[in-house]
Design an enzyme around this catalytic site. Structure first.
Site, PDB file in Angstrom:
ATOM      1  N   GLY A 113      47.487  43.456  35.123  1.00  9.31           N
ATOM      2  CA  GLY A 113      48.488  41.980  35.036  1.00  9.31           C
ATOM      3  C   GLY A 113      49.242  41.772  35.642  1.00  9.31           C
TER       4      GLY A 113
ATOM      5  N   HIS B  81      41.062  34.461  42.434  1.00  4.48           N
ATOM      6  CA  HIS B  81      39.613  36.083  43.386  1.00  4.48           C
ATOM      7  C   HIS B  81      40.645  36.622  44.967  1.00  4.48           C
ATOM      8  CE1 HIS B  81      35.662  38.199  44.669  1.00  4.48           C
ATOM      9  NE2 HIS B  81      35.866  37.618  45.809  1.00  4.48           N
TER      10      HIS B  81
ATOM     11  N   LEU C  34      31.506  35.266  32.298  1.00  5.01           N
ATOM     12  CA  LEU C  34      31.876  34.208  31.010  1.00  5.01           C
ATOM     13  C   LEU C  34      30.124  33.632  30.845  1.00  5.01           C
ATOM     14  CD1 LEU C  34      35.629  32.876  31.501  1.00  5.01           C
ATOM     15  CD2 LEU C  34      34.749  34.964  29.503  1.00  5.01           C
TER      16      LEU C  34
ATOM     17  N   MET D  72      37.352  40.281  33.257  1.00  5.37           N
ATOM     18  CA  MET D  72      36.634  41.424  34.659  1.00  5.37           C
ATOM     19  C   MET D  72      35.528  41.290  33.762  1.00  5.37           C
ATOM     20  SD  MET D  72      38.497  41.949  36.986  1.00  5.37           S
ATOM     21  CE  MET D  72      37.580  43.496  38.334  1.00  5.37           C
TER      22      MET D  72
ATOM     23  N   THR E 241      50.319  40.090  46.981  1.00  8.76           N
ATOM     24  CA  THR E 241      51.811  39.604  47.244  1.00  8.76           C
ATOM     25  C   THR E 241      51.879  38.032  46.823  1.00  8.76           C
ATOM     26  OG1 THR E 241      52.643  41.430  48.230  1.00  8.76           O
ATOM     27  CG2 THR E 241      54.021  38.988  48.049  1.00  8.76           C
TER      28      THR E 241
ATOM     29  N   GLU F 261      49.037  36.432  45.458  1.00 11.01           N
ATOM     30  CA  GLU F 261      48.516  35.969  44.879  1.00 11.01           C
ATOM     31  C   GLU F 261      49.552  35.679  43.707  1.00 11.01           C
ATOM     32  OE1 GLU F 261      45.264  38.376  42.840  1.00 11.01           O
ATOM     33  OE2 GLU F 261      44.906  38.946  45.269  1.00 11.01           O
TER      34      GLU F 261
END
Ligand code: GRF
Length: 203
Positions: A14, A111, A95, A92, A174, A176
Site C-alpha cells: 500500500g 503498472h 478484474l 493483485m 519513487t 510511482e
C-alpha cells in the site's frame, strides 16, 4: 461545491495508497478518500487506512464460490461509497468485464513499466532480462485487456548496469509515488480528456 470522492483497491503493502493519502491530506488532490477495499485481510494497506481514519472493507475472494459472485460483491462494496474514481493501487486480481464496464473511464491502475512494454507480473524483472536502458511506470485507465488501457502519465528512470530487481523496483516506485497522485489530481481537476485510447491533459 461537493468534493469528489475516490475509493482505493489495494492487496498488499500500500505504498501508492499512502502516497495518494498523503497528497490528499496536504490538499494537492482536491478530493476525499472514501474507503480502502482489499481482497487480502493481511494487507499492510489496512493499517495505513486505519491510521488515516479511512473506512476499510475486506472483500475476501475465498469467501465466494466463484469469480462472478466475488465481483458482484466487489461492485456492491465499491458502489456503497458512490466514488467518482476507483483507484487500483497494487490490486493483485484481474478484474472481469462487468466491473470494468461499470467503472469505465473512472478506474485507474498503476503498472511498474513503460507500457505497452512488459505488462503482467514482474515487470521490473522483465525489463532487466530484456536489457532496456530506461524503465519506469505508467498510470492508465483500466480496460478489459490487462495493462492496455489509455495512458494518463508515464515517468522514466534509468536502468543501471549493477541493478537487480529490488534496486530497479525501488527507483521506479519513487516515480510511482509522484505519477499516481498527479493523475488523481488531474482527474479531480477535470483536466483529463479521453478520446478513443488517447488521453489529453488540459492545461
Ligand atoms: C507497485 O509497484 C505497482 O506499480 C504495482 O504493484 C506495486 C504495489 O506497491 N501495481 P504498493 O502496494 O503500492 O506499495
Amino acid at each position: 461545491m461537493k468534493k469528489g470522492r475516490y475509493v482505493v483497491l489495494a492487496s498488499g503493502r500500500g505504498s501508492n495508497f499512502q502516497a495518494i493519502l498523503d497528497r490528499t491530506r496536504d490538499g494537492y488532490i482536491p478530493a476525499e478518500c472514501a474507503a480502502l477495499i482489499t481482497d487480502n485481510p493481511g494487507a499492510k494497506a489496512i493499517f495505513r487506512a486505519q491510521d488515516a481514519g479511512v473506512p476499510v472493507d475486506v472483500v475476501d475472494y475465498r469467501a465466494y464460490p466463484d469469480k462472478t459472485r466475488y465481483e458482484k460483491a466487489l461492485i456492491t462494496a465499491i458502489s456503497r461509497y458512490s466514488p467518482d474514481l476507483v483507484i487500483l493501487a497494487g490490486y493483485m486480481r484481474l478484474l472481469g468485464d462487468r466491473i470494468v464496464d461499470e467503472f469505465s473511464g473512472r478506474m485507474m491502475n498503476i503498472h511498474p513499466s513503460l507500457l505497452p512494454a512488459f505488462p503482467g507480473l514482474h515487470a521490473q524483472r522483465q525489463a532487466l532480462e530484456y536489457g532496456t536502458k530506461v524503465a519506469g511506470c505508467t498510470v492508465h485507465f483500466v480496460t478489459k485487456d490487462m495493462d492496455a488501457g489509455p495512458v494518463i502519465i508515464q515517468r522514466t528512470v534509468p536502468v543501471l548496469d549493477d541493478d537487480d530487481e529490488d534496486s530497479l523496483a525501488e527507483r521506479i516506485l519513487t516515480e510511482e509515488h509522484q505519477a499516481f497522485p498527479e493523475s488523481v489530481r488531474l482527474f479531480f481537476e477535470g483536466r483529463i480528456r479521453l478520446s478513443g485510447r488517447k488521453v489529453r491533459i488540459l492545461s
